[in-house]
Design an enzyme around this catalytic site. Structure first.
Site, short mmCIF file in Angstrom:
data_model
loop_
_atom_site.label_atom_id
_atom_site.label_comp_id
_atom_site.label_asym_id
_atom_site.label_seq_id
_atom_site.Cartn_x
_atom_site.Cartn_y
_atom_site.Cartn_z
N ARG A 233 -21.54 12.38 42.58
CA ARG A 233 -20.82 13.64 42.96
C ARG A 233 -20.56 13.96 44.28
NH1 ARG A 233 -19.14 13.38 38.62
NH2 ARG A 233 -19.23 15.30 37.10
N GLU A 262 -12.41 17.89 45.58
CA GLU A 262 -11.38 16.88 44.80
C GLU A 262 -10.27 17.81 44.37
OE1 GLU A 262 -13.37 14.58 42.05
OE2 GLU A 262 -14.86 14.06 43.60
N HIS A 280 -12.01 9.25 41.90
CA HIS A 280 -12.82 9.62 40.98
C HIS A 280 -12.61 8.79 39.58
CE1 HIS A 280 -15.51 13.17 39.55
NE2 HIS A 280 -15.79 12.30 38.58
#
Ligand code: NAD
Ligand code: MLT
Length: 541
Positions: A233, A262, A280
């Protein structure tokens, strides 16, 4: 007919199941936010998402139709679970579907970083044949540090062993015996690992403990030339510290799949040498996406058509009447677990819980489960609740013991929990005042009577005049208000010995406050513990 709304792109195989289900209506609506999202959810019984959409309290409030949200993936940090719980909406996830893919992506970044794969190809595309510039490093015999040894961390370890790397790791909820089985040496803290690591990878959720795990201070002690990877994360590494570490040569490389914010399309890191980033993509394989999409769709359909609940993140399968009758003790036990998880340092080996007095007549198994859930809930990126908490603890090799006695201590009922780590033991004792007021009555053998909620500052000090004044002025300087205060000492200790104090604060003190306090010769340690607010129930309640 129940309607399911699909809020992010999911694999076709998942959509095909929805298509075939005659009893289910469905709609795919991606990119929704604000009122559009709220309105769309008002017309759905179930919602399926990945990490793209953000489901806030505002998007759910007043929604009487929505019954279930399923996350096709692990992390549910884009869903306000407390708000969903208040609305009676079940939140589920698919915890295992993307474990292998994310572990593989971690190894991909590790290898690509070591062999300069991306810049070498860019240079080739630019017409250059530069073999000198892109000299790499070998993985074999290098030390890989792994923080977080859950599902993904363990799979990364297995793969790194195949590359003949030497493994060290840190995870407070794994024993050294279990670590040895994986082939990894367990360290006492991340700081202990840093001077030894050639590579560091993190596989924990983003929590108060893991946020900024590697910042400017850590770069001062990390082995020069280390390479850092994050496929967990964003925010676990402080991105500005990473940029500084690359600039001054402390770090030889940084590979990130996840970012503090993000989507992240513009970062100062992107232009730096030795940096490799992906948007990601950890779980972005056909296999993982098929698995999580199929599982998420089946979870939603099963719940809406048969009422079967699996992988619920915010509720436990225990009947509501039992939960309600035990509410006060369940809350106490849960809070004691949360307290101990932050109070202890090291690798937990054993948890012993003693029930004394009237509470011994209650369902202590449920209370033990609640304490275990509190202990693990911040650490695991999974659905920890009173149904699975004991199993999750025992799976990690942590021994669990219960002692029950009807004899009373100074209180009609008390619960005492002791954690043994490799080096030390930590104890917290609690009771319930009235029906619903959980109180801490003992920490590591020192008696006190403290609230168990909000922001707590726990300090061990010499039992001499002036300490409380010092605390007050230090917090006052930072405009932090003290809401409650409790001090105490070991029963056997006379004035002048070791004492403990707990301040309940209206806000979290900055690190400067605890550093300042710890520099005073009369204060041995000062630690901030974050507890749920007063009255806040566990997510599974
Ligand atoms: P998990 O719950 O199985 O494991 C998490 C581990 O972290 C646990 O063993 C826990 O004890 C440990 N931990 C918690 N706090 C810690 C701390 N302060 N220090 C050290 N260890 C700590 O979770 P998982 O399935 O392995 O997932 C790990 C992370 O990867 C999660 O954040 C998840 O959201 C993320 N993830 C990312 C992708 C991606 O696409 N990049 C894909 C899947 C999962
Ligand atoms: C997860 O938590 O499952 C991952 O971050 C992957 C995803 O966002 O789908």
């Amino acid at each position: 007919m129940p309607k399911i709304i699909v809020l992010d792109n999911i694999a076709q195989q998942g959509l095909a199941i929805l298509e075939q289900h005659a009893d289910i209506e469905y709609e795919v609506c991606t990119g929704l936010a604000g009122d559009d999202l709220r309105n769309a959810l008002l017309e759905a019984d179930g919602a399926i998402c990945r990490s793209g959409v953000t489901l806030t309290e505002k998007s759910m409030i007043g929604n009487l139709r929505l019954k279930v949200i399923v996350r096709a993936g692990v992390g549910t940090d884009n869903i306000d679970k407390a708000a969903a719980t208040r609305q009676g909406i079940i939140v589920m996830n698919t915890p295992t579907g993307n474990t292998f893919s994310t572990a593989e992506h971690t190894l991909t970044l590790l290898l690509a970083l070591s062999r300069n794969v991306a810049p070498a190809f860019h240079s080739l595309q630019a017409g250059k044949w530069d073999r000198k510039k892109y000299m790499g490093t070998q993985l074999a015999d290098k030390v890989l540090g792994i923080v977080g040894l859950g599902r993904i961390g363990i799979e990364v370890a297995k793969r790194a062993i195949a590359f003949q790397m030497e493994l060290i790791g840190y995870d407070p909820f794994i024993t050294s015996e279990q670590a040895a089985k994986i082939g990894l040496e367990l360290c006492d803290s991340v700081h202990d690992m840093l001077p030894r690591v050639d590579y560091l990878t993190v596989h924990t959720p983003l929590t108060a403990e893991t946020k900024g795990l590697i910042g400017h201070a850590e770069l001062k002690i990390i082995k020069p030339g280390a390479r850092l990877i994050n496929c967990a994360r964003g925010g676990i590494y402080d991105e500005s510290a990473l940029a500084a570490g690359i600039d001054d040569g402390t770090l030889a490389g940084v590979a990130l799949d996840v970012f503090e914010t993000e989507p992240c399309t513009d970062s100062p890191l992107f232009q730096k040498p030795g940096v490799l980033c992906t948007p990601h993509l950890g779980a972005s394989t056909e296999e993982a996406q098929t698995q999580v999409a199929v599982e998420a769709v089946n979870l939603a359909i099963n719940y809406l058509t048969t009422g079967v609940i699996r992988h619920a993140v915010n509720m436990a399968a225990v009947d509501p009447a039992t939960l309600e009758a035990l509410a006060g003790y369940l809350d106490l036990a849960y809070r004691m677990g949360i307290f101990l998880a932050q109070w202890q340092q090291g690798n937990v080996k054993q948890l012993t819980i003693e029930y004394r007095g009237e509470v011994s007549q209650e369902d202590t198994k449920l209370l033990t489960a609640s304490l275990c859930a509190g202990l693990l809930q911040r650490a695991l990126d999974t659905n920890v609740n009173i149904v699975n908490a004991k199993v999750l603890l025992q799976e990690r090799g942590i021994e669990l013991k219960e002692n029950i006695t009807s004899e009373m201590s100074a209180f009609r009922s008390s619960i005492t929990a002791t954690i043994e780590t490799d080096k030390q033991s930590y104890t917290a004792g609690g009771t319930v005042f009235g029906n619903h007021m959980p109180r801490l009555i003992q920490i590591d053998g020192m008696r006190l009577e403290s609230y168990l909620d909000g922001n707590m500052l726990v300090f061990i000090h010499n039992d001499v005049p002036g300490i409380i004044g010092l605390m007050g002025s230090s917090l006052g300087k930072h405009e932090i208000n003290i809401a409650q205060m409790s001090v105490g000492r070991a029963i056997s200790d006379h004035p002048g010995g070791k004492a403990i104090g707990v301040l309940n604060l209206d806000s979290i003190p900055p690190a400067a406050v605890t550093q300042d306090l710890e520099s005073h010769p009369g204060i041995h340690s000062a630690k901030v513990i974050e507890m749920p607010a007063v009255g806040e129930k566990p997510p599974w309640f």
